[in-house]
Write a protein that holds these residues in place. Structure first.
Motif, PDB file in Angstrom:
ATOM      1  N   PRO A 156      47.950  52.984   7.117  1.00 41.82           N
ATOM      2  CA  PRO A 156      47.032  53.894   6.421  1.00 41.82           C
ATOM      3  C   PRO A 156      46.592  53.265   5.111  1.00 41.82           C
ATOM      4  O   PRO A 156      47.259  52.374   4.577  1.00 41.82           O
ATOM      5  CB  PRO A 156      47.894  55.138   6.182  1.00 41.82           C
ATOM      6  CG  PRO A 156      49.282  54.602   6.091  1.00 41.82           C
ATOM      7  CD  PRO A 156      49.348  53.453   7.059  1.00 41.82           C
ATOM      8  N   VAL A 157      45.483  53.716   4.599  1.00 46.29           N
ATOM      9  CA  VAL A 157      44.949  53.182   3.341  1.00 46.29           C
ATOM     10  C   VAL A 157      44.574  54.336   2.420  1.00 46.29           C
ATOM     11  O   VAL A 157      43.915  55.293   2.852  1.00 46.29           O
ATOM     12  CB  VAL A 157      43.711  52.290   3.597  1.00 46.29           C
ATOM     13  CG1 VAL A 157      42.947  52.014   2.299  1.00 46.29           C
ATOM     14  CG2 VAL A 157      44.131  50.968   4.237  1.00 46.29           C
ATOM     15  N   THR A 158      45.000  54.267   1.171  1.00 49.18           N
ATOM     16  CA  THR A 158      44.641  55.266   0.161  1.00 49.18           C
ATOM     17  C   THR A 158      44.113  54.574  -1.083  1.00 49.18           C
ATOM     18  O   THR A 158      44.411  53.402  -1.336  1.00 49.18           O
ATOM     19  CB  THR A 158      45.843  56.149  -0.226  1.00 49.18           C
ATOM     20  OG1 THR A 158      46.842  55.340  -0.855  1.00 49.18           O
ATOM     21  CG2 THR A 158      46.431  56.835   1.003  1.00 49.18           C
ATOM     22  N   PHE A 159      43.327  55.309  -1.848  1.00 47.12           N
ATOM     23  CA  PHE A 159      42.844  54.831  -3.144  1.00 47.12           C
ATOM     24  C   PHE A 159      42.529  56.043  -4.002  1.00 47.12           C
ATOM     25  O   PHE A 159      42.425  57.164  -3.497  1.00 47.12           O
ATOM     26  CB  PHE A 159      41.610  53.929  -2.984  1.00 47.12           C
ATOM     27  CG  PHE A 159      40.397  54.622  -2.411  1.00 47.12           C
ATOM     28  CD1 PHE A 159      39.407  55.135  -3.234  1.00 47.12           C
ATOM     29  CD2 PHE A 159      40.253  54.775  -1.030  1.00 47.12           C
ATOM     30  CE1 PHE A 159      38.289  55.777  -2.709  1.00 47.12           C
ATOM     31  CE2 PHE A 159      39.143  55.425  -0.493  1.00 47.12           C
ATOM     32  CZ  PHE A 159      38.166  55.916  -1.335  1.00 47.12           C
ATOM     33  N   VAL A 202      47.381  62.711  -0.259  1.00 45.93           N
ATOM     34  CA  VAL A 202      45.945  62.598  -0.481  1.00 45.93           C
ATOM     35  C   VAL A 202      45.351  63.976  -0.758  1.00 45.93           C
ATOM     36  O   VAL A 202      45.879  65.004  -0.338  1.00 45.93           O
ATOM     37  CB  VAL A 202      45.214  61.936   0.705  1.00 45.93           C
ATOM     38  CG1 VAL A 202      45.811  60.573   1.034  1.00 45.93           C
ATOM     39  CG2 VAL A 202      45.197  62.829   1.922  1.00 45.93           C
ATOM     40  N   ASP A 203      44.246  63.979  -1.463  1.00 42.12           N
ATOM     41  CA  ASP A 203      43.488  65.203  -1.727  1.00 42.12           C
ATOM     42  C   ASP A 203      42.287  65.340  -0.802  1.00 42.12           C
ATOM     43  O   ASP A 203      41.736  66.432  -0.652  1.00 42.12           O
ATOM     44  CB  ASP A 203      43.009  65.218  -3.179  1.00 42.12           C
ATOM     45  CG  ASP A 203      44.152  65.103  -4.157  1.00 42.12           C
ATOM     46  OD1 ASP A 203      45.028  65.993  -4.137  1.00 42.12           O
ATOM     47  OD2 ASP A 203      44.192  64.127  -4.938  1.00 42.12           O
ATOM     48  N   CYS A 204      41.875  64.201  -0.197  1.00 35.74           N
ATOM     49  CA  CYS A 204      40.708  64.209   0.686  1.00 35.74           C
ATOM     50  C   CYS A 204      40.807  63.029   1.646  1.00 35.74           C
ATOM     51  O   CYS A 204      41.144  61.919   1.236  1.00 35.74           O
ATOM     52  CB  CYS A 204      39.415  64.097  -0.143  1.00 35.74           C
ATOM     53  SG  CYS A 204      37.888  64.017   0.837  1.00 35.74           S
ATOM     54  N   VAL A 205      40.517  63.271   2.920  1.00 41.38           N
ATOM     55  CA  VAL A 205      40.416  62.198   3.910  1.00 41.38           C
ATOM     56  C   VAL A 205      38.944  61.953   4.204  1.00 41.38           C
ATOM     57  O   VAL A 205      38.193  62.890   4.492  1.00 41.38           O
ATOM     58  CB  VAL A 205      41.166  62.547   5.202  1.00 41.38           C
ATOM     59  CG1 VAL A 205      40.874  61.505   6.293  1.00 41.38           C
ATOM     60  CG2 VAL A 205      42.664  62.618   4.952  1.00 41.38           C
ATOM     61  N   TYR A 226      43.769  70.130   2.574  1.00 43.09           N
ATOM     62  CA  TYR A 226      43.062  69.179   1.734  1.00 43.09           C
ATOM     63  C   TYR A 226      41.607  69.091   2.193  1.00 43.09           C
ATOM     64  O   TYR A 226      41.215  69.709   3.176  1.00 43.09           O
ATOM     65  CB  TYR A 226      43.737  67.806   1.708  1.00 43.09           C
ATOM     66  CG  TYR A 226      44.010  67.118   3.036  1.00 43.09           C
ATOM     67  CD1 TYR A 226      43.100  67.118   4.097  1.00 43.09           C
ATOM     68  CD2 TYR A 226      45.197  66.404   3.220  1.00 43.09           C
ATOM     69  CE1 TYR A 226      43.361  66.444   5.279  1.00 43.09           C
ATOM     70  CE2 TYR A 226      45.471  65.722   4.400  1.00 43.09           C
ATOM     71  CZ  TYR A 226      44.543  65.747   5.422  1.00 43.09           C
ATOM     72  OH  TYR A 226      44.790  65.086   6.599  1.00 43.09           O
ATOM     73  N   TRP A 227      40.789  68.342   1.466  1.00 42.65           N
ATOM     74  CA  TRP A 227      39.391  68.169   1.801  1.00 42.65           C
ATOM     75  C   TRP A 227      39.249  67.112   2.886  1.00 42.65           C
ATOM     76  O   TRP A 227      40.031  66.162   2.944  1.00 42.65           O
ATOM     77  CB  TRP A 227      38.589  67.753   0.572  1.00 42.65           C
ATOM     78  CG  TRP A 227      38.608  68.735  -0.556  1.00 42.65           C
ATOM     79  CD1 TRP A 227      39.593  68.910  -1.479  1.00 42.65           C
ATOM     80  CD2 TRP A 227      37.586  69.678  -0.884  1.00 42.65           C
ATOM     81  NE1 TRP A 227      39.260  69.907  -2.363  1.00 42.65           N
ATOM     82  CE2 TRP A 227      38.026  70.394  -2.028  1.00 42.65           C
ATOM     83  CE3 TRP A 227      36.340  69.983  -0.336  1.00 42.65           C
ATOM     84  CZ2 TRP A 227      37.266  71.390  -2.617  1.00 42.65           C
ATOM     85  CZ3 TRP A 227      35.582  70.982  -0.925  1.00 42.65           C
ATOM     86  CH2 TRP A 227      36.037  71.681  -2.048  1.00 42.65           C
ATOM     87  N   VAL A 228      38.240  67.250   3.735  1.00 41.38           N
ATOM     88  CA  VAL A 228      37.905  66.238   4.729  1.00 41.38           C
ATOM     89  C   VAL A 228      36.393  66.005   4.680  1.00 41.38           C
ATOM     90  O   VAL A 228      35.610  66.940   4.838  1.00 41.38           O
ATOM     91  CB  VAL A 228      38.316  66.651   6.153  1.00 41.38           C
ATOM     92  CG1 VAL A 228      37.829  65.609   7.169  1.00 41.38           C
ATOM     93  CG2 VAL A 228      39.833  66.797   6.255  1.00 41.38           C
ATOM     94  N   PHE A 235      42.316  59.577  -2.141  1.00 38.22           N
ATOM     95  CA  PHE A 235      41.590  59.586  -0.877  1.00 38.22           C
ATOM     96  C   PHE A 235      42.324  58.766   0.178  1.00 38.22           C
ATOM     97  O   PHE A 235      42.977  57.771  -0.114  1.00 38.22           O
ATOM     98  CB  PHE A 235      40.185  59.000  -1.062  1.00 38.22           C
ATOM     99  CG  PHE A 235      39.269  59.838  -1.906  1.00 38.22           C
ATOM    100  CD1 PHE A 235      38.440  60.780  -1.319  1.00 38.22           C
ATOM    101  CD2 PHE A 235      39.244  59.685  -3.283  1.00 38.22           C
ATOM    102  CE1 PHE A 235      37.603  61.560  -2.086  1.00 38.22           C
ATOM    103  CE2 PHE A 235      38.413  60.472  -4.066  1.00 38.22           C
ATOM    104  CZ  PHE A 235      37.584  61.412  -3.466  1.00 38.22           C
ATOM    105  N   GLY A 236      42.196  59.205   1.434  1.00 36.86           N
ATOM    106  CA  GLY A 236      42.658  58.443   2.582  1.00 36.86           C
ATOM    107  C   GLY A 236      41.492  58.177   3.511  1.00 36.86           C
ATOM    108  O   GLY A 236      40.437  58.829   3.416  1.00 36.86           O
ATOM    109  N   CYS A 237      41.652  57.230   4.436  1.00 34.27           N
ATOM    110  CA  CYS A 237      40.559  56.813   5.310  1.00 34.27           C
ATOM    111  C   CYS A 237      40.949  56.950   6.781  1.00 34.27           C
ATOM    112  O   CYS A 237      42.069  56.607   7.175  1.00 34.27           O
ATOM    113  CB  CYS A 237      40.193  55.353   5.040  1.00 34.27           C
ATOM    114  SG  CYS A 237      39.633  55.001   3.358  1.00 34.27           S
ATOM    115  N   ALA A 238      40.021  57.436   7.586  1.00 37.76           N
ATOM    116  CA  ALA A 238      40.188  57.508   9.041  1.00 37.76           C
ATOM    117  C   ALA A 238      38.855  57.153   9.682  1.00 37.76           C
ATOM    118  O   ALA A 238      37.796  57.259   9.054  1.00 37.76           O
ATOM    119  CB  ALA A 238      40.649  58.897   9.469  1.00 37.76           C
ATOM    120  N   LEU A 239      38.917  56.759  10.961  1.00 37.51           N
ATOM    121  CA  LEU A 239      37.744  56.093  11.526  1.00 37.51           C
ATOM    122  C   LEU A 239      37.667  56.287  13.032  1.00 37.51           C
ATOM    123  O   LEU A 239      38.686  56.451  13.717  1.00 37.51           O
ATOM    124  CB  LEU A 239      37.855  54.598  11.183  1.00 37.51           C
ATOM    125  CG  LEU A 239      36.696  53.650  11.465  1.00 37.51           C
ATOM    126  CD1 LEU A 239      35.429  54.089  10.745  1.00 37.51           C
ATOM    127  CD2 LEU A 239      37.075  52.233  11.016  1.00 37.51           C
TER     128      LEU A 239
END
Length: 332
Positions: free
Chosen positions: A190-193, A222-225, A253-255, A200-204
């Motif tokens: 997983p990746v966060t920043f 995370v607060d948002c993906v 959380y936010w998406v 934030f986190g990332c999905a794809l």
């Protein structure tokens, strides 16, 4: 863990004594205790995009067109006061499996990545990076990431900072059957920043079908993906959009949901709030567009910590050791 348990006991004791809600009692204790300062709410303005679908990486003119469109939307997001802009999977180009197939287009086989105009892509990436720095706009977008031969590329999300730096890259992990069989190498982690204190986190791709991806990001605070997918047609869009709402509600959380413009006829890009409702959505007319929302954290809301507690070993201590099949009572 012990310290957190002591805090909870103090909060419950105060709530029982004063008649306050748990949230009100927690707020009072954090305000009066230097060991438990009240967490500050955070906010950042996020823009989400839907873009034209380009699927032929052999066509330099289309690679140029996708770059120009992305940078036009970046300027729109900047004018709207956004701190970051979220693009779809394959915003630069989403290579068609039949176009790339060595045995295509009638048969789907291993992809021939020598067909990709990599030099043109690198030029467009560099122009996008420079504009992110000029606008001071965090820019997150889908692109194919080339690896050295004989390795297949990754299907990735690039994260450019407001300084125009590539701060991280997310590689799709849960690939479809075609992607893993013929096209891409899977990612591993997983990746966060963070931007202005919001995590934030990332999905794809098709990862919205896998709730464990989103639960993992909840555990990473995370607060948002940012979920990016494609959208050549409008048929698959509704399922992905509904899943985005469900992940937002179940994880509190936010998406951000970003797909290509053709999909907007049934599922436009948008930002789902933690209550499982759309905060904003792009136009549903098949055209490239952005929309903007202020992502706000709510550290005092009790739902998220309670769900973490519920997912732990909470219930085993309260379960009754009885078999309903052998219980003599007939209770309906």
């Amino acid at each position: 863990m012990t310290q957190n348990g002591n805090l909870k006991r103090r909060v419950r004791a105060r709530a029982a004594k004063t008649g306050e809600s748990y949230t009100a009692a927690l707020k009072h204790i954090r305000q009066t205790s230097p060991d438990h300062p009240e967490p500050e709410p955070k906010s950042v303005r996020l823009a989400v995009a839907q873009t034209t679908f380009y699927n032929d990486p052999r066509d330099i003119s289309r690679l140029r067109a996708s770059g120009l469109e992305m940078r036009r939307l970046m300027r729109e997001a900047h004018k709207a006061g956004a701190r970051l802009l979220h693009f779809p999977e394959g915003a630069t180009c989403s290579p068609n499996k039949r176009i790339m197939s060595v045995s295509g287009p009638k048969e789907i086989g291993p992809s021939d990545w020598d067909r990709f105009e990599w030099a043109a892509l690198r030029e467009e990436l560099d122009a996008t990076r420079k504009l992110a720095r000029e606008l001071e706009l965090w820019t997150i977008f889908g692109s194919v990431h080339q690896l050295t031969q004989p390795h297949r590329p990754h299907n990735s999300l690039y994260v450019f900072s407001d300084r125009g730096e590539l701060v991280t890259r997310y590689d799709e992990r849960m690939l479809s059957n075609t992607k893993i069989s013929f096209m891409y190498s899977p990612g591993k982690i997983p990746v966060t920043f963070e931007v202005d204190g919001v995590r934030f986190g990332c999905a794809l791709g098709m990862e919205s079908h896998f709730p464990e991806i989103f639960i993992e990001y909840e555990q990473l605070d995370v607060d948002c993906v940012l979920f990016s997918t494609t959208g050549e047609s409008s048929t698959a869009g509704p399922a992905f959009a509904v899943e985005a709402l469900g992940h937002a509600a179940s994880n509190r959380y936010w998406v951000s949901f970003s797909a290509h413009a053709p999909q907007s006829l049934t599922a436009p890009s948008g930002i789902a709030a933690p209550d499982g409702q759309w905060a904003v959505r792009c136009s549903a007319d098949g055209t490239p567009a952005i929309t903007v929302a202020d992502i706000k954290t709510d550290p005092e809301h009790p739902a998220r910590p309670w769900r973490r507690t519920a997912r732990s070993d909470l219930y085993s201590h309260h379960q009754v050791n009885s078999d309903p099949r052998s219980d003599g009572r007939n209770v309906f």
